[in-house]
Design a protein around this motif. Structure first.
Motif, PDB file in Angstrom:
ATOM      1  N   GLU A 114       3.010  -6.775  -4.599  1.00 24.20           N
ATOM      2  CA  GLU A 114       2.150  -7.844  -4.098  1.00 24.20           C
ATOM      3  C   GLU A 114       2.219  -9.085  -4.978  1.00 24.20           C
ATOM      4  OE1 GLU A 114      -1.701  -6.117  -3.400  1.00 24.20           O
ATOM      5  OE2 GLU A 114      -1.042  -5.290  -1.481  1.00 24.20           O
ATOM      6  N   ARG A 169       3.457  -4.869   2.432  1.00 26.08           N
ATOM      7  CA  ARG A 169       2.743  -3.617   2.184  1.00 26.08           C
ATOM      8  C   ARG A 169       2.955  -2.646   3.350  1.00 26.08           C
ATOM      9  NH1 ARG A 169      -2.246  -5.141   2.541  1.00 26.08           N
ATOM     10  NH2 ARG A 169      -2.126  -6.317   0.602  1.00 26.08           N
ATOM     11  N   ARG A 190       3.416 -12.706  -3.821  1.00 26.29           N
ATOM     12  CA  ARG A 190       2.580 -13.884  -4.097  1.00 26.29           C
ATOM     13  C   ARG A 190       3.415 -14.982  -4.775  1.00 26.29           C
ATOM     14  NH1 ARG A 190      -2.531 -14.960  -4.472  1.00 26.29           N
ATOM     15  NH2 ARG A 190      -3.200 -12.801  -4.474  1.00 26.29           N
ATOM     16  N   CYS A 195      -1.641 -13.810   1.703  1.00 21.37           N
ATOM     17  CA  CYS A 195      -2.232 -12.552   2.173  1.00 21.37           C
ATOM     18  C   CYS A 195      -1.484 -11.989   3.377  1.00 21.37           C
ATOM     19  CB  CYS A 195      -3.713 -12.743   2.488  1.00 21.37           C
ATOM     20  SG  CYS A 195      -4.700 -13.015   0.995  1.00 21.37           S
ATOM     21  N   GLN A 213       1.743 -10.515   1.933  1.00 17.23           N
ATOM     22  CA  GLN A 213       1.485  -9.266   1.228  1.00 17.23           C
ATOM     23  C   GLN A 213       1.210  -8.126   2.208  1.00 17.23           C
ATOM     24  OE1 GLN A 213      -1.687 -10.755  -1.261  1.00 17.23           O
ATOM     25  NE2 GLN A 213      -0.375 -10.683  -3.083  1.00 17.23           N
TER      26      GLN A 213
END
Length: 175
Positions: A162, A80, A166, A73, A76
């Motif tokens: 994403e 992002r 991951r 997370c 990401q």
């Protein structure tokens, strides 16, 4: 600040000037000088803003991550942010941090601390630096490769990015 951010995203750091910011903001040509003595101060303020935003995003990602998925997370969120603010992200990392602008370093260090604290959890102290450097290199490299169009993705498909992040983070975490 918002006029400068808009101009930065529309053009480039080279095209950004205090006069252009004043025109965009609809104020007198001298108005920005009340806040920023020169272009370097404006760029430092923009970079500081970017690092503060990234810091907040990383904290949100960390706090909302499912157990065991914190690193994914965080990664990401980092990528992002780069995709959503490409010109600001480039400014934050491609422009050398001038020691006369300690607020940039402080804001950057705060974002880095969110990442490093989580990366080193459960790692022997002698491996902390290597693990953080490797992890940050992976994630920053992914962000850069996406920004420069070197990784396949459909335009605007953040879910694809994403998933790529991951997969990469999960694979590297297992090695």
């Amino acid at each position: 600040m918002s006029a400068a951010l808009t101009l930065l995203e529309e053009s480039s750091e080279a095209a950004l000037s205090l006069r252009a910011v004043a025109r965009r903001a609809g104020v007198s040509a001298n108005a920005p000088y009340r806040h920023y003595p020169d272009k370097d101060a404006l760029l430092a303020a923009l970079a500081t803003h970017g690092f503060n935003e990234l810091h907040g995003r990383l904290l949100d990602a960390r706090d909302s991550a499912p157990a065991g998925q914190e690193l994914v997370c965080l990664a990401q969120s980092y990528v992002r942010y780069a995709v959503e603010h490409p010109a600001l992200f480039r400014l934050m990392f491609n422009r050398p941090c001038d020691p006369s602008h300690p607020e940039v370093k402080t804001a950057g260090d705060a974002a880095y601390a969110v990442i490093s604290a989580h990366v080193v959890a459960g790692t022997p102290p002698e491996l902390h630096e290597a693990r953080v450097t490797g992890w940050w290199s992976l994630v920053h490299g992914l962000a850069s490769l996406v920004l420069y169009g070197k990784l396949p993705r459909d335009d605007g498909a953040i879910q694809q990015v994403e998933e790529l992040v991951r997969s990469a983070v999960t694979a590297m975490s297992r090695s």
